[in-house]
Design an enzyme around this catalytic site. Structure first.
Site: not given
Ligand code: IMP
Length: 443
Positions: A12-13, A16, A39, A42, A143, A239, A299, A302, A305
């Site tokens: 992620g990050d 995109k 998500a 930015t 469900r 996730t 984002t 905060g 990373r």
């Molecule tokens: P959740 O999606 O909130 O359940 O988080 C599960 C894992 O995915 C954690 O390690 C979060 O930091 C990571 N995560 C969820 N959304 C993002 C994102 O948009 N960017 C980067 N990491 C994410």
């Protein structure tokens, strides 16, 4: 076929939203297909910074229709608040957002359960964003979720459905010693946004099928990244949705045959928020520098990373898993002025060499990345044309192409729209021959 998929190749990050923002002017639809307000996309436009959590990043272009697909989990109040905030900044959103009736609602009890689960896990916690994502997907798979289409029920029936759900979840919350919720408040909150949501809720699938039939251009916007995919990521540190290419089909209703272009977005280094394996993490000076120069703070939350070197093993796996046809490489400028850079080419673990990111993250226990070194360059932050890219930076770009096994078509060198260089087709990048190692995940 007119469908382009933009998928995150790492954790992620990757930037995109910037790539969506670059492609959106030529698109008719931008469609989110999974995830929710976890998500944080930015976009910097006209000197202004927009952070989208639920609304597709294409909203800044008036001709683009934005769709929240059925694979998403959506906090109804957060969506209305986000739309209001975008509108207050002068963006005309009216009639431009459609919400799939198949998308699931994230309700306050999901957030409470997310919080509670992280507390219980203690130092084994996932490090979630706390947005209720996993409990909402658990209800979907179990469900017992509430879908956007349920908002069409008669108000008394919807109220009864919500009250029953809250009461059931309160029993779980109570059993774990967590705060319980007022059913009346949950109902009132949903009812307060219901009328506005009903104007946007529809079966979005025929809208997209018709768009494809009419050869209108559809951009699918992935959230998170492949290494956080619930099936293919570093489970359980993932996730709860499918950011990988397959998720775009289930999360929109578009068939795989409609997708003809898959843009894998990769940062020129790696970052990860939350816990879980990260083979090329650099906990030292270089990682700290990447975090500072690249403003690597979440984002949505905060949180700082974790940063590290480009991982060619993970990238090669992401390319194959998603059928990536081209790569957009972002934040190359963050690596400016480093003396030496490293690219991970394989992993060593318990005397074996791995060339594929393992399907079982536990196989990464004790992993040692094998690196190749690259010379640094002065600056790329002012580069706006392909022929201005310094030779050493181009060598680094080509090394990434070689290890990932796909060509790099775009280089992003800063947050602004203008900081993007399109690279002409050069020679065909080919994946290095890798040994097929069927025991690569054996512990
Ligand atoms: P959740 O999606 O909130 O359940 O988080 C599960 C894992 O995915 C954690 O390690 C979060 O930091 C990571 N995560 C969820 N959304 C993002 C994102 O948009 N960017 C980067 N990491 C994410």
């Amino acid at each position: 076929m007119p469908v382009t998929l933009v998928v995150g190749g790492q954790w992620g990050d990757e930037g995109k939203a910037k790539i969506i923002d670059v492609l959106a002017p030529a698109a008719d639809f931008v469609v989110r297909y999974q995830g929710g307000a976890n998500a944080g996309h930015t976009v910097v436009a006209g000197g202004e910074r927009f952070a989208f959590h639920l609304v597709p990043s294409g909203i800044l272009y008036p001709g683009v229709q934005c769709v929240l697909g059925g694979g998403m989990v959506i906090d109804p109040c957060a969506l209305i608040a986000e739309i209001r905030s975008v509108r207050s900044r002068g963006v005309d959103v009216d009639g431009r957002i459609l919400v799939s009736d198949q998308a699931h609602l994230v309700l306050p009890y999901h957030v409470a359960l997310d919080e509670g689960s992280e507390k219980r896990l203690g130092n084994q916690r996932i490090g979630t964003t706390g947005k209720g994502i996993s409990p909402a997907y658990m209800d979907k798979i179990g469900r017992s979720g509430v879908r956007m289409g349920d908002l069409r029920r008669r108000p008394t029936d919807l109220e009864e459905l919500l009250r029953n759900r809250v009461r059931a979840k309160n029993r779980v919350l109570k059993a774990h010693g967590h705060r319980v919720l007022s059913p009346g408040k949950v109902v009132a909150d949903v009812m307060s946004v219901r009328a506005r949501l009903l104007k946007m809720i529809t079966d979005t699938r025929p809208v997209l099928w018709d768009a494809v039939d009419a050869r209108r251009r559809v951009l699918c916007e992935g959230a998170q990244g492949v290494l956080l995919d619930v099936d293919h990521g570093t489970y359980p540190f993932v996730t709860s949705s499918s950011p990988a290419a397959g998720g775009a089909c289930t999360g929109t209703g578009l068939p795989p045959t409609a997708i003809d272009r898959v843009i894998g977005v990769f940062k020129a280094y790696c970052t990860r928020v939350g816990n879980g394996p990260f083979p090329t993490e650099d906990a030292g000076r270089d990682g700290a520098r990447m975090r500072e120069v690249g403003h690597e703070f979440g984002t949505t939350t905060g949180r700082p990373r974790r940063c590290g070197w480009f991982d060619g093993v993970a990238a090669r796996t992401a390319v194959r898993l998603n059928g990536v046809t081209e790569i957009a490489l972002t934040k190359l400028d963050v690596l400016d002025a480093l003396d030496t850079l490293k690219v991970c080419t394989s992993y060593r673990v318990r005397g074996r060499e791995l060339h594929t990111f393992p399907s079982d993250a536990r196989s990464l226990d004790g992993v040692r990345p094998v690196y190749e070194a690259h010379a640094g360059w002065d600056t790329t932050s002012t580069v706006r044309k392909a022929n201005e890219v310094p030779a050493a930076a181009m060598d680094y770009v080509e090394a990434i192409e070689r290890h990932a096994g796909a060509r790099i078509s775009m280089l992003s060198l800063g947050p602004q729209r203008s900081a993007l260089v399109r690279l002409p087709r050069r020679r065909k990048a080919s994946a290095r021959r890798v040994r097929v190692d069927t025991n690569s995940t054996r512990r």
